[in-house]
Design an enzyme around this catalytic site. Structure first.
Site, short mmCIF file in Angstrom:
data_model
loop_
_atom_site.label_atom_id
_atom_site.label_comp_id
_atom_site.label_asym_id
_atom_site.label_seq_id
_atom_site.Cartn_x
_atom_site.Cartn_y
_atom_site.Cartn_z
N GLU A 46 0.83 -1.21 0.00
CA GLU A 46 0.00 0.00 0.00
C GLU A 46 0.86 1.26 0.00
O GLU A 46 0.55 2.23 -0.71
CB GLU A 46 -0.95 -0.01 1.20
CG GLU A 46 -2.06 -1.04 1.12
CD GLU A 46 -2.99 -0.82 -0.06
OE1 GLU A 46 -3.05 0.30 -0.59
OE2 GLU A 46 -3.67 -1.79 -0.45
N CYS A 209 -14.40 0.62 -15.17
CA CYS A 209 -14.86 1.96 -14.78
C CYS A 209 -13.65 2.88 -14.59
O CYS A 209 -13.38 3.39 -13.50
CB CYS A 209 -15.68 1.88 -13.49
SG CYS A 209 -16.57 3.39 -13.07
N CYS A 219 -19.60 -2.81 -19.72
CA CYS A 219 -19.85 -2.59 -18.29
C CYS A 219 -21.19 -3.21 -17.89
O CYS A 219 -22.25 -2.79 -18.39
CB CYS A 219 -19.86 -1.09 -18.00
SG CYS A 219 -20.34 -0.71 -16.29
#
Length: 321
Positions: A46, A209, A219
């Site tokens: 992260e 997206c 989508c």
């Protein structure tokens, strides 16, 4: 379609999409049985992913774990060791924050990762999203969170498209409430976990997206009429004005000081005996002029020393030990 129906339909479509498109990233190895080891690897990934693209992180993440395979190894590392292992990442303060975080966990928690949001966010360099990611991926504790992809998906689906300048109508506090309702519904799945759910959203945001040129034609949210933003996202988002970031112009190009800081650290990684300011200036500045730039450079070097990335040894600067 009311809000609850939209939530249920949204969760159903994301799970169906995930079943067909599941990806495995090196830091998403959920087969690791030790929760602290999982949490450590997720923390490393992260912090690396802040300001750095995934392809580069994939390579350096593995190298970093070879150098520091566990949290105790990292906690014992010197500034210099960590900065050298961080080569190629940029934003070198992240490396020291990561090491300091490991030190705190070893000192205050006997090397065992805390699981509470308050305890996690008290650690240096860990904000709400990173703390929530550790809970979701390491401990399987359902925790609503927003990264760039999740924020974009939730806002487009439940609120509408972003403005032409890229800003959002609703803030994170509002979106976190939606994220919590959605997560509650997602966790009803008999097989998948909160780690799967957040992995699914991140993948969906990076593949379908997307920020620019979202793939509406494939989508499932558009096909089912769930996403409020379909076909309404501005085709050419206006760029936000550059912030008044300190730096200077080299020719016709403005270069922020953070870029020069990174160049300085990179040069000193390869100079075990250190460099004098004049040598540093010549290496990082195409237009180096001692008369014009020496004071500016000395201020950068001093700040890097204050940040414990460098230290001064005689007339030379070296990586901090």
């Amino acid at each position: 379609m009311n809000q609850q129906e939209r939530i249920q339909a949204f969760v159903e479509e994301i799970w169906l999409w995930y079943a067909k498109n599941k990806r495995t990233l090196p830091w998403r190895d959920l087969r690791i049985t030790d929760s602290t080891e999982r949490a450590y690897q997720i923390l490393v990934s992260e912090l690396m992913l802040q300001q750095t693209q995934v392809p580069r992180v994939k390579i350096i993440f593995r190298q970093f774990l070879k150098e520091f395979p566990g949290i105790k190894n990292l906690a014992a590392a010197s500034n210099k060791d960590v900065i050298l292992a961080w080569r190629g990442m940029g934003y070198n303060m992240r490396a020291l924050r990561l090491r300091d975080c490991a030190k705190t966990i070893c000192r205050d928690y006997n090397g065992i990762f805390p699981t509470g949001m308050q305890e996690l966010q008290s650690l240096k360099g860990i904000g709400h999203y990173t703390a929530a990611a550790i809970r979701n991926f390491a401990f399987y504790l359902p925790t609503p969170c927003l990264d760039t992809n999740i924020r974009r998906i939730l806002h487009r689906t439940f609120v509408g498209p972003e403005s032409p300048d890229g800003t959002w109508e609703k803030d994170d506090a509002y979106l976190l409430q939606i994220a919590e309702h959605v997560l509650t519904e997602a966790c009803r799945h008999p097989t998948y976990t909160t780690a799967d759910w957040h992995g699914a959203l991140m993948d969906f945001g990076s593949l379908v997206c997307t920020k620019k040129n979202p793939q509406w034609e494939r989508c499932p949210l558009t096909r089912r009429g769930i996403c409020k933003a379909s076909y309404k996202v501005p085709t050419a988002l206006q760029r936000k004005k550059n912030s008044s970031e300190p730096g200077r112009s080299v020719g016709s190009v403005f270069i922020p000081n953070r870029i020069f800081r990174g160049r300085i650290v990179e040069e000193l990684r390869n100079a075990s005996l250190g460099l004098k300011p004049e040598e540093v200036g010549q290496r990082i500045c195409e237009d180096w002029s001692p008369r014009q730039h020496k004071r500016w450079l000395l201020e950068l070097l001093q700040k890097l020393c204050e940040d414990q990335l460098l230290q001064k040894k005689g007339q030379r600067y070296i990586l901090a030990s």
